[in-house]
Design an enzyme around this catalytic site. Structure first.
Site, PDB file in Angstrom:
ATOM      1  N   GLU A  23    -129.607  -6.120-110.114  1.00 28.52           N
ATOM      2  CA  GLU A  23    -129.859  -5.066-111.104  1.00 28.52           C
ATOM      3  C   GLU A  23    -128.542  -4.673-111.769  1.00 28.52           C
ATOM      4  OE1 GLU A  23    -131.968  -1.954-108.880  1.00 28.52           O
ATOM      5  OE2 GLU A  23    -132.513  -3.508-107.438  1.00 28.52           O
ATOM      6  N   HIS A  71    -133.935  -3.355-113.440  1.00 26.22           N
ATOM      7  CA  HIS A  71    -134.213  -3.668-112.029  1.00 26.22           C
ATOM      8  C   HIS A  71    -134.830  -5.067-111.944  1.00 26.22           C
ATOM      9  CE1 HIS A  71    -135.814  -3.282-108.015  1.00 26.22           C
ATOM     10  NE2 HIS A  71    -135.587  -1.997-107.930  1.00 26.22           N
TER      11      HIS A  71
HETATM   12  C1  BG6 Z   1    -133.749  -0.688-105.502  1.00 24.65           C
HETATM   13  C2  BG6 Z   1    -133.198   0.331-104.549  1.00 24.65           C
HETATM   14  O1  BG6 Z   1    -133.093  -0.561-106.721  1.00 24.65           O
HETATM   15  O2  BG6 Z   1    -135.136  -0.459-105.703  1.00 24.65           O
HETATM   16  C3  BG6 Z   1    -133.986   0.263-103.240  1.00 24.65           C
HETATM   17  O3  BG6 Z   1    -131.810   0.084-104.334  1.00 24.65           O
HETATM   18  C4  BG6 Z   1    -135.470   0.427-103.503  1.00 24.65           C
HETATM   19  O4  BG6 Z   1    -133.506   1.261-102.350  1.00 24.65           O
HETATM   20  C5  BG6 Z   1    -135.906  -0.598-104.534  1.00 24.65           C
HETATM   21  O5  BG6 Z   1    -136.192   0.266-102.309  1.00 24.65           O
HETATM   22  C6  BG6 Z   1    -137.393  -0.543-104.895  1.00 24.65           C
HETATM   23  O6  BG6 Z   1    -137.748   0.728-105.311  1.00 24.65           O
HETATM   24  P1  BG6 Z   1    -139.235   1.081-105.643  1.00 24.65           P
HETATM   25  O7  BG6 Z   1    -139.242   2.546-105.984  1.00 24.65           O
HETATM   26  O8  BG6 Z   1    -139.638   0.221-106.810  1.00 24.65           O
HETATM   27  O9  BG6 Z   1    -140.062   0.754-104.433  1.00 24.65           O
END
Ligand code: BG6
Length: 295
Positions: A271, A167
């Site tokens: 990602e 991510h």
């Molecule tokens: C992304 C998702 O990968 O991560 C989003 O597609 C999400 O929908 C984002 O809001 C952040 O996620 P988190 O759990 O780290 O707040």
């Protein structure tokens, strides 16, 4: 513990294990060209990558929390064994909140500096996901490139399915002057439009609102143009079919934890992962994927 890790894994001028934020152990990789990367054992998390020119390429929120059990906002969180809220586990799974182990460091003949971290099942993980596994994160630092590999091994007696993604939060000068190229003609699932399926029509994706798309079976080579910084990052992936392009924009940023209200202006997440078709592993089987960022 940090002293012991330094004795076992430290390599003069290339690898140092030092106390990071809140005293959490961090592995600092230093390439002879001057490029550097920092990896926390907490969350198996790359929090910084600077190239040989000294440019920081990764975003880290000024509100990021570095604490056991919590995810870090920024850098490269590892999503495993679930992506986002696509299952019963906590969002993005438990790897990004877990304590990992350092298993190897080395300087290769080419001068690249490597570290390998591993996460295996624990009482806590078995309570919510009853499978034995090894998740191995390889971090390989070159002069102007960082390669992250993820390997999943089924060490138990039953098959399991998983999703995984890197991510990656890239640091950009201005989201209004940022674009992602290489996804033209690729079909995507649009999470901000009721998960509608659509096809990318233009050669580059630009940002003017919340963007949260999963590109299915995307090409292996992409480019992120950060016009404000006058630089591009090439993203090259292998066996990680899907790509998520994400920016929370204004309202979602206000709702999100560990993120300053204005920080969306400096972020784009591109990602790479195995998301749409989860991977099924039989006992003793393994899967590996890899992504290289160059700048
Ligand atoms: C992304 C998702 O990968 O991560 C989003 O597609 C999400 O929908 C984002 O809001 C952040 O996620 P988190 O759990 O780290 O707040």
């Amino acid at each position: 513990m940090i002293k012991k890790l330094q004795t076992e894994f430290g390599i003069s001028q290339a690898v140092t294990i030092a106390p990071g934020i809140n005293g959490l152990p961090k592995v600092v990789l230093a390439h002879e060209s001057g490029s550097r990367a920092e990896v926390y054992l907490h969350a198996g998390h790359v929090t910084s990558w600077t190239n040989a020119k000294g440019d920081e390429l990764l975003f880290l929120s000024r509100e990021a929390l570095f604490a056991p059990g919590k995810e870090i906002r920024g850098g490269i969180p590892v999503c495993f064994p679930q992506f986002s809220d696509q299952g019963p586990l906590p969002p993005h799974g438990f790897a990004r909140n877990s304590e990992w182990h350092l298993v190897k460091t080395e300087v290769l003949g080419t001068g690249k500096v490597a570290a390998r971290l591993q996460l295996t099942e624990s009482e806590d993980s078995l309570a919510i996901w009853p499978h034995k596994f090894a998740l191995v994160l390889g971090v390989l630092l070159d002069m102007n490139a960082l390669t992250i590999s993820t390997q999943v091994v089924n060490t138990g007696a039953d098959s399991f399915q998983f999703q995984t993604a890197l991510h990656t939060y890239f640091r950009v000068a201005d989201i209004h002057r940022t674009s992602v190229r290489g996804l033209e003609g690729v079909s995507f699932i649009d999470a901000v439009r009721e998960y509608r399926r659509d096809v990318e029509t233009g050669p580059s994706i630009r940002f003017s609102e919340e963007t949260d798309r999963i590109y299915v079976d995307a090409p292996d080579s992409l480019r992120l143009d950060d016009e404000g910084n006058g630089r591009s990052i090439v993203i090259q992936k292998r066996d990680m079919p899907d790509v998520v392009v994400w920016n929370p924009w204004i309202e979602k940023s206000h709702r999100m934890s560990y993120l300053g209200d204005e920080e969306y202006l400096r972020i784009v997440c591109v990602e790479t992962g195995r998301i749409v078709s989860p991977c099924e592993l039989s006992p003793r089987d393994q899967w590996q994927g890899e992504t290289t960022f160059s700048c």
